[in-house]
Enzyme design. Structure first.
Site, PDB file in Angstrom:
ATOM      1  N   ASN A   5       0.699  -1.125  -0.278  1.00 13.37           N
ATOM      2  CA  ASN A   5       0.112   0.429   0.136  1.00 13.37           C
ATOM      3  C   ASN A   5       0.909   1.293  -0.232  1.00 13.37           C
ATOM      4  OD1 ASN A   5       0.201  -0.477   2.914  1.00 13.37           O
ATOM      5  ND2 ASN A   5       0.133   1.106   2.696  1.00 13.37           N
ATOM      6  N   CYS A   6       0.778   2.671  -0.703  1.00 13.86           N
ATOM      7  CA  CYS A   6       1.056   3.899  -0.672  1.00 13.86           C
ATOM      8  C   CYS A   6      -0.301   3.990   0.287  1.00 13.86           C
ATOM      9  CB  CYS A   6       1.368   4.164  -1.672  1.00 13.86           C
ATOM     10  SG  CYS A   6      -0.268   4.991  -2.863  1.00 13.86           S
ATOM     11  N   ILE A   7      -0.079   5.686   0.192  1.00 14.67           N
ATOM     12  CA  ILE A   7      -0.726   6.492   1.178  1.00 14.67           C
ATOM     13  C   ILE A   7      -2.038   6.008   0.686  1.00 14.67           C
ATOM     14  CG2 ILE A   7      -0.452   8.753   0.185  1.00 14.67           C
ATOM     15  CD1 ILE A   7      -0.340  10.379   2.611  1.00 14.67           C
ATOM     16  N   THR A   8      -2.971   5.866   0.067  1.00 14.49           N
ATOM     17  CA  THR A   8      -4.550   5.996  -0.587  1.00 14.49           C
ATOM     18  C   THR A   8      -4.869   4.546  -0.941  1.00 14.49           C
ATOM     19  OG1 THR A   8      -3.883   7.112  -2.633  1.00 14.49           O
ATOM     20  CG2 THR A   8      -4.449   8.926  -0.372  1.00 14.49           C
ATOM     21  N   ARG A   9      -3.535   3.835  -1.844  1.00 12.26           N
ATOM     22  CA  ARG A   9      -4.452   2.967  -2.547  1.00 12.26           C
ATOM     23  C   ARG A   9      -3.761   2.004  -1.987  1.00 12.26           C
ATOM     24  NH1 ARG A   9      -3.906   4.666  -9.312  1.00 12.26           N
ATOM     25  NH2 ARG A   9      -4.533   7.187  -8.252  1.00 12.26           N
TER      26      ARG A   9
END
Length: 492
Positions: A26-30
């Site tokens: 995961n990244c910050i939103t996805r």
């Protein structure tokens, strides 16, 4: 409030079951899920899960969840993907099904066009930097706080903070000092090498001892080339390692391969790569600053106006190395606040549609659920759920973002530089990270002004030009028909 474990369970089923999931990151939103077969993924089922803000089908399945929740779901999914007893969920379908179906068709066509070697390479570069974003955000916020306290100490307003600021400076700067090492480790892993060897080669760049090395009569500077040099050095190390393992005797590979890789890649890093990447990094900085100093308004208009299509393609993460390079050089990136204006245009367009489509409860419900994320800079739900399927509102949203970017670019051109000390957030979430040539206060004011311009122009452009009279009538009539059907069903 959506339960992370429930979201994870339903997502695992919609992704084709635990046997179809090979990796979860995961990244910050996805949430980025690597699957064995994209054909087994139920994209509509993913979109219908309560808490999912959007879905992007690419070489990985990207599930937009927003900050915070994405971390909890990633942990839950990683556990559930390998657990027995996962049963299919029965998520309720969302409203505005026609728009969702059209959005899915657009994404499917985009996915087929997006499988090119260049775009695949850019996604790999983005994957190197995505894990670094949480630390970049944390250090950026701490650096901003330290800047405020330092200013207070200088003015004599907070003498008690004098011993605190050096501590905050050390905490904020430590990661950035060694960011080349982390980039090197991630790059080596992404290109099929051993992460620690990539980190070992990249660590040469910030090493103070390179100042004793002379090339063509000039000494190298520690940090010369920055993250770009680290990226190139680690990729070189990965290819050298893969080549060396083919010829090295198995009994001696533990000794021969690492030594060969670090020595050869290290020497090549010191001599051509640090010099070449230093020139490249300096060129990026000069280009970005010159672009905004001499053509700020026009540059802001073009950059912000074209950014939403880049987000739509999922390639905006490829800009991370450029942002990181600018942060290394100046302490902030001047590009991110301008690009963030694209989200402001999207929000303004969505509000205009909400006002115009007063009889279409389905679309209005979708907008209500997606707007909070839009204000925080997560634009995919509004893009794929509202503006892009409708067509013209996507263009008017881009117009709103372009004018917001023009405002910020113009102020940059007039001498008030606005930048972000970290990468990742946009929208309102970017306020704690803003800084610039005239201090944090001026930067926040200009950024807020740009958002306001983006909201207003996006709203006006969409309100007056986003929908034709025939389409406006049709969408409102469809909404009234759907409401009538629902009322009749309830009476029965």
């Amino acid at each position: 409030m959506a339960d992370p474990r429930t979201i994870a369970r339903q997502a695992v089923d919609a992704l084709g079951g635990r046997a179809n999931i090979t990796d979860v990151e995961n990244c910050i939103t996805r949430l980025r899920v690597t699957v064995g077969s994209l054909d087994r993924v139920d994209e509509s089922g993913l979109r219908a899960i309560d808490g999912v803000l959007g879905v992007v089908m690419d070489d990985t399945v990207q599930i937009v969840l927003g900050p915070g929740l994405v971390n909890e779901v990633a942990d839950a999914m990683a556990a559930q993907a390998g657990a027995d007893g996962i049963r299919p969920g029965s998520p309720e379908r969302t409203d505005a099904a026609g728009l969702h179906a059209r959005g899915e068709q657009i994404r499917g066509a985009r996915k087929r066009r997006n499988q090119t070697p260049v775009k695949a390479f850019l996604r790999r570069i983005a994957n190197i930097f995505l894990p670094l974003i949480p630390a970049l955000i944390a250090c950026g916020i701490i650096a901003g706080l330290n800047g405020v306290l330092t200013n207070f100490v200088t003015r004599g307003w907070a003498p008690w903070a004098a011993p605190v600021t050096p501590v905050l400076a050390a905490v904020a700067s430590g990661f950035m000092t060694l960011i080349a090492v982390f980039v090197g480790m991630n790059a080596a892993k992404e290109f099929g090498g051993t992460p620690i060897l990539g980190g070992a080669v990249a660590a040469i760049i910030p090493f103070a001892g390179v100042a004793k090395v002379t090339i063509a009569g000039e000494k190298l500077a520690p940090g010369q080339g920055g993250v770009i040099g680290a990226l190139l050095a680690a990729i070189l190390a990965a290819y050298l390692e893969r080549w060396a393992r083919r010829w090295a005797p198995r009994s001696l590979s533990m000794l021969v391969v690492p030594t060969f890789v670090v020595l050869v890649a290290g020497v090549l890093t010191i001599f051509p790569l640090m010099t070449l990447s230093g020139w490249l990094a300096q060129g990026i900085g000069d280009l970005a600053n010159g672009l905004l100093q001499h053509g700020g308004a026009l540059a802001g208009l073009v950059l912000a106006g074209l950014f939403l299509p880049l987000v739509m393609l999922g390639l905006h993460q490829a800009l991370i190395p450029i942002h990181t390079t600018l942060i290394e050089q100046a302490g902030y990136t001047v590009l991110l606040p301008i690009l963030a204006m694209a989200g402001a245009g999207q929000v303004g367009a969505a509000i205009a549609l909400y006002v115009r489509l007063k009889h279409n409860a389905g679309i209005r419900s979708t907008i209500r659920s997606a707007l909070p994320a839009g204000f925080l800079g997560v634009g995919e739900p509004l893009i794929y759920g509202v503006t892009l399927p409708l067509g013209r509102p996507f263009i008017t949203a881009c117009v709103g973002g372009a004018f917001g970017g023009m405002f910020v670019g113009l102020l940059n051109q007039l001498g008030t530089t606005v930048g972000s000390t970290a990468i990742g957030p946009s929208g309102w979430a970017l306020f704690p990270l803003t800084n610039g040539s005239r201090g944090i206060g001026a930067a926040i004011a200009v950024y807020a002004g740009g958002l306001l311009v983006g909201y207003v122009v996006g709203f006006l452009a969409t309100y007056f030009f986003g929908l034709s009279k025939a389409e406006l009538r049709r969408l409102n009539d469809e909404g009234m028909d759907a409401e009538s059907e629902r009322t009749s069903a309830e009476r029965v």
